[in-house]
Write a protein that holds these residues in place. Structure first.
Motif, mmCIF file in Angstrom:
data_model
loop_
_atom_site.group_PDB
_atom_site.id
_atom_site.type_symbol
_atom_site.label_atom_id
_atom_site.label_comp_id
_atom_site.label_asym_id
_atom_site.label_seq_id
_atom_site.Cartn_x
_atom_site.Cartn_y
_atom_site.Cartn_z
ATOM 1 N N UNK A 104 2.146 -0.738 1.992
ATOM 2 C CA UNK A 104 2.617 0.000 0.812
ATOM 3 C C UNK A 104 3.950 -0.539 0.323
ATOM 4 N N UNK A 105 4.196 -0.397 -0.943
ATOM 5 C CA UNK A 105 5.476 -0.826 -1.498
ATOM 6 C C UNK A 105 6.609 -0.033 -0.848
ATOM 7 N N UNK A 106 7.722 -0.705 -0.665
ATOM 8 C CA UNK A 106 8.868 -0.082 -0.007
ATOM 9 C C UNK A 106 9.992 0.184 -1.001
ATOM 10 N N UNK A 107 10.892 1.063 -0.608
ATOM 11 C CA UNK A 107 12.034 1.427 -1.447
ATOM 12 C C UNK A 107 12.844 0.186 -1.827
ATOM 13 N N UNK A 108 12.960 -0.756 -0.906
ATOM 14 C CA UNK A 108 13.752 -1.972 -1.174
ATOM 15 C C UNK A 108 13.242 -2.752 -2.370
ATOM 16 N N UNK A 109 11.964 -2.577 -2.725
ATOM 17 C CA UNK A 109 11.380 -3.327 -3.826
ATOM 18 C C UNK A 109 11.719 -2.743 -5.196
ATOM 19 N N UNK A 110 12.112 -1.478 -5.248
ATOM 20 C CA UNK A 110 12.359 -0.837 -6.548
ATOM 21 C C UNK A 110 13.782 -0.293 -6.697
ATOM 22 N N UNK B 174 7.889 3.042 -11.165
ATOM 23 C CA UNK B 174 7.672 1.660 -11.584
ATOM 24 C C UNK B 174 6.366 1.091 -11.041
ATOM 25 N N UNK B 175 5.903 1.607 -9.914
ATOM 26 C CA UNK B 175 4.673 1.086 -9.306
ATOM 27 C C UNK B 175 3.481 1.281 -10.244
ATOM 28 N N UNK B 176 3.565 2.288 -11.138
ATOM 29 C CA UNK B 176 2.454 2.534 -12.052
ATOM 30 C C UNK B 176 2.443 1.559 -13.234
ATOM 31 N N UNK B 177 3.403 0.647 -13.269
ATOM 32 C CA UNK B 177 3.411 -0.409 -14.276
ATOM 33 C C UNK B 177 2.662 -1.641 -13.779
ATOM 34 N N UNK B 178 2.123 -1.553 -12.586
ATOM 35 C CA UNK B 178 1.391 -2.678 -12.001
ATOM 36 C C UNK B 178 0.202 -3.035 -12.896
ATOM 37 N N UNK B 179 -0.025 -4.332 -13.166
ATOM 38 C CA UNK B 179 -1.134 -4.742 -14.042
ATOM 39 C C UNK B 179 -2.493 -4.287 -13.514
ATOM 40 N N UNK B 180 -3.372 -3.902 -14.421
ATOM 41 C CA UNK B 180 -4.711 -3.448 -14.036
ATOM 42 C C UNK B 180 -5.464 -4.504 -13.240
ATOM 43 N N UNK B 181 -5.303 -5.775 -13.627
ATOM 44 C CA UNK B 181 -6.037 -6.832 -12.933
ATOM 45 C C UNK B 181 -5.588 -6.973 -11.476
ATOM 46 N N UNK B 182 -4.305 -6.721 -11.200
ATOM 47 C CA UNK B 182 -3.824 -6.774 -9.818
ATOM 48 C C UNK B 182 -4.428 -5.635 -8.994
ATOM 49 N N UNK B 183 -4.498 -4.461 -9.607
ATOM 50 C CA UNK B 183 -5.094 -3.307 -8.918
ATOM 51 C C UNK B 183 -6.564 -3.580 -8.628
ATOM 52 N N UNK B 184 -7.278 -4.102 -9.611
ATOM 53 C CA UNK B 184 -8.703 -4.381 -9.434
ATOM 54 C C UNK B 184 -8.927 -5.378 -8.312
#
Length: 219
Positions: free
Chosen positions: A5-11, A141-151
């Protein structure tokens, strides 16, 4: 199976405005206004976080500026009355500070904010030294991740794991963070499992399943 999972350090924001224990009331108001923040960490020594002063801590001074509360109100609002008479960060700060570590997940940080009812968290190391700050907006900010990356991640870490050998028969579409699954599967019991695992993928807003059952011939 799933990715880390994404960590606090990333955002988190690494450049942080802070004050010392002896910072004056006006200095704190001025600092918050200049940097457009709603709270500031209070530091001592080489940068150890000892408390946080928020706009809510400063407002009682204005609220009680020209009021004369009765005894019942004084007893009920004792902490706020104390802050109304405070003039330094040490007198005003909430302590100990509610903090988070840089390696915490975004979900963990969001949980702390919700439970402790705070909008910003100082990010500290194991010694309590300030490393950054994370806000509610940062966590989103995690919800700005591109749809293609999620897919791509859904296909690689969920679909190929739950439906080995037939993953090609499962259709995956992602639009505005909403993952839609379709196709034919033989084991309907896997549908809620897939939905639960996909919701755990960073950036997923929702999951919709439109599977049909694939009947197996007897004999």
């Amino acid at each position: 199976m799933s990715e880390t999972p994404h960590q606090v350090s990333e955002v988190m924001t690494r450049t942080v405005v802070a004050v010392g224990r002896d910072a004056s009331f006006k200095e704190m108001v001025r600092t918050m206004g200049q940097w457009r923040v709603s709270a500031i960490p209070v530091l001592e020594g080489e940068g150890r976080v000892v408390g946080v002063v928020s706009e809510a801590d400063l407002l009682p001074k204005e609220e009680f500026r020209d009021s004369d509360p009765d005894r019942f109100e004084q007893l009920r609002r004792l902490p706020d009355l104390a802050k109304a008479g405070a003039v330094t960060a040490e007198e005003l700060m909430s302590a100990p500070a509610v903090t988070v570590h840089a390696d915490a997940t975004l979900a963990e940080a969001a949980r702390i904010m919700a439970v402790r009812r705070v909008k910003r968290l100082p990010v500290v190391d194991s010694e309590g030294m300030l490393q950054g700050i994370v806000s509610r907006g940062d966590l989103l900010k995690v919800f700005l991740r591109p749809d293609e990356d999620i897919e791509e991640e859904v296909r690689r870490t969920v679909i190929s794991y739950l439906f080995p050998g037939v993953s090609h028969a499962v259709h995956v579409r992602v639009e505005e963070g909403v993952v839609t699954l379709g196709g034919q599967i033989s084991n309907a019991a896997m549908i809620p499992v897939a939905a639960r695992l996909i919701r755990a993928v960073e950036g997923v807003v929702d999951v919709e399943c439109h599977f049909t059952s694939a009947r197996r011939a007897d004999g």
